[in-house]
Design a protein around this motif. Structure first.
Motif, PDB file in Angstrom:
ATOM      1  N   VAL A   1     -21.629  26.445  -5.810  1.00  0.00           N
ATOM      2  CA  VAL A   1     -20.532  27.169  -5.172  1.00  0.00           C
ATOM      3  C   VAL A   1     -20.917  27.440  -3.727  1.00  0.00           C
ATOM      4  N   LYS A   2     -20.080  26.999  -2.816  1.00  0.00           N
ATOM      5  CA  LYS A   2     -20.309  27.285  -1.406  1.00  0.00           C
ATOM      6  C   LYS A   2     -19.584  28.578  -1.068  1.00  0.00           C
ATOM      7  N   PRO A   3     -20.223  29.495  -0.347  1.00  0.00           N
ATOM      8  CA  PRO A   3     -19.555  30.751  -0.014  1.00  0.00           C
ATOM      9  C   PRO A   3     -18.333  30.483   0.857  1.00  0.00           C
ATOM     10  N   SER A   4     -17.287  31.216   0.584  1.00  0.00           N
ATOM     11  CA  SER A   4     -16.060  31.037   1.359  1.00  0.00           C
ATOM     12  C   SER A   4     -16.000  32.091   2.459  1.00  0.00           C
ATOM     13  N   ARG A   5     -15.220  31.782   3.475  1.00  0.00           N
ATOM     14  CA  ARG A   5     -14.984  32.774   4.515  1.00  0.00           C
ATOM     15  C   ARG A   5     -14.141  33.869   3.900  1.00  0.00           C
ATOM     16  N   GLY A   6     -14.217  35.018   4.448  1.00  0.00           N
ATOM     17  CA  GLY A   6     -13.419  36.130   3.944  1.00  0.00           C
ATOM     18  C   GLY A   6     -11.938  35.904   4.200  1.00  0.00           C
TER      19      GLY A   6
ATOM     20  N   ALA B   1     -11.898  35.773  12.692  1.00  0.00           N
ATOM     21  CA  ALA B   1     -12.577  35.429  13.943  1.00  0.00           C
ATOM     22  C   ALA B   1     -13.181  34.045  13.815  1.00  0.00           C
ATOM     23  N   GLY B   2     -12.795  33.168  14.697  1.00  0.00           N
ATOM     24  CA  GLY B   2     -13.332  31.812  14.680  1.00  0.00           C
ATOM     25  C   GLY B   2     -14.535  31.721  15.591  1.00  0.00           C
ATOM     26  N   ASP B   3     -15.027  30.510  15.790  1.00  0.00           N
ATOM     27  CA  ASP B   3     -16.176  30.309  16.661  1.00  0.00           C
ATOM     28  C   ASP B   3     -15.842  30.624  18.114  1.00  0.00           C
ATOM     29  N   PHE B   4     -14.600  30.386  18.530  1.00  0.00           N
ATOM     30  CA  PHE B   4     -14.199  30.635  19.913  1.00  0.00           C
ATOM     31  C   PHE B   4     -14.360  32.118  20.263  1.00  0.00           C
ATOM     32  N   THR B   5     -13.883  33.004  19.399  1.00  0.00           N
ATOM     33  CA  THR B   5     -13.976  34.435  19.670  1.00  0.00           C
ATOM     34  C   THR B   5     -15.424  34.895  19.609  1.00  0.00           C
ATOM     35  N   GLY B   6     -16.194  34.350  18.681  1.00  0.00           N
ATOM     36  CA  GLY B   6     -17.593  34.731  18.572  1.00  0.00           C
ATOM     37  C   GLY B   6     -18.374  34.345  19.814  1.00  0.00           C
ATOM     38  N   GLY B   7     -18.010  33.253  20.463  1.00  0.00           N
ATOM     39  CA  GLY B   7     -18.679  32.833  21.685  1.00  0.00           C
ATOM     40  C   GLY B   7     -18.363  33.731  22.865  1.00  0.00           C
ATOM     41  N   LEU B   8     -17.216  34.401  22.845  1.00  0.00           N
ATOM     42  CA  LEU B   8     -16.834  35.287  23.949  1.00  0.00           C
ATOM     43  C   LEU B   8     -17.286  36.725  23.722  1.00  0.00           C
ATOM     44  N   LEU B   9     -17.694  37.055  22.555  1.00  0.00           N
ATOM     45  CA  LEU B   9     -18.034  38.434  22.233  1.00  0.00           C
ATOM     46  C   LEU B   9     -19.196  38.951  23.070  1.00  0.00           C
TER      47      LEU B   9
END
Length: 190
Positions: A137-142, A151-159
């Motif tokens: 089982v692969k963990p799923s995103r919330g 929050a995608g990778d784009f927002t995480g990069g700007l944080l």
């Protein structure tokens, strides 16, 4: 019903079980018909039960590539025994603290399903249990319910850069406020 019948019924209920157990306690065999016979002299007594022959696996549900703990018991736990399963192959369980133990890994290519775990003791006795192998089982995103789940990778990069910019702006405003000359109210009218 009269008093004598009631007294007889009470006496039968209270005294009957005592009479049935008294011959057995005295070493006499009690037949189903309440006829007591002495036990044969020199008759072989049944042997005390030996240790249970068993095998346990923990956890009982596992993904391929994970370890499982095996705990087993034979009549003689001072000798190694063998545990066999299609999930991990043939493993020797070793004596440890009065039991037989091993920790095999479920093969990476084991398909999901139920697998029999069979203990083979040196004296020929066997025991078995089941192991359930489940798909990895692969963990799923919330759930996408707000900042954390959506929050995608784009927002995480700007944080991080955004936080640094807000901190620097706050420091600049604090320095400017500290350098500004202060006026005292009421002093202008004098």
């Amino acid at each position: 019903m009269h008093r004598g019948g009631v007294a007889l019924a009470i006496a039968t209920v209270v005294v009957g079980p005592l009479l049935a157990t008294a011959p057995a306690a005295a070493g006499l065999a009690v037949a189903p018909g309440w006829r007591a016979e002495p036990a044969p002299v020199g008759a072989p007594q049944p042997a005390p039960p030996g240790p249970n022959v068993f095998v346990e696996v923990s956890p009982s549900t596992v993904e391929p590539g994970f370890l499982v703990g095996i705990r087993a018991g034979c009549r003689d736990n001072s000798l190694p025994a063998t545990v066999v399963s299609d999930a991990f192959g043939r493993v020797q369980v070793q004596p440890q603290r009065g039991l037989l133990t091993a920790t095999p890994m479920v093969r990476e290519r084991t398909r999901p399903g139920n697998y029999r775990i069979k203990l083979e003791c040196r004296d020929g006795e066997t025991a078995s249990t089941m192991l359930q192998v489940v798909k990895a089982v692969k963990p799923s995103r919330g759930p996408a319910t707000g900042f954390g789940g959506s929050a995608g990778d784009f927002t995480g990069g700007l944080l991080l850069p955004g936080g640094v910019a807000v901190t620097v702006a706050g420091l600049v405003l604090a320095v400017r406020a500290a350098r500004r000359p202060r006026t005292v109210r009421g002093a202008a009218g004098r």
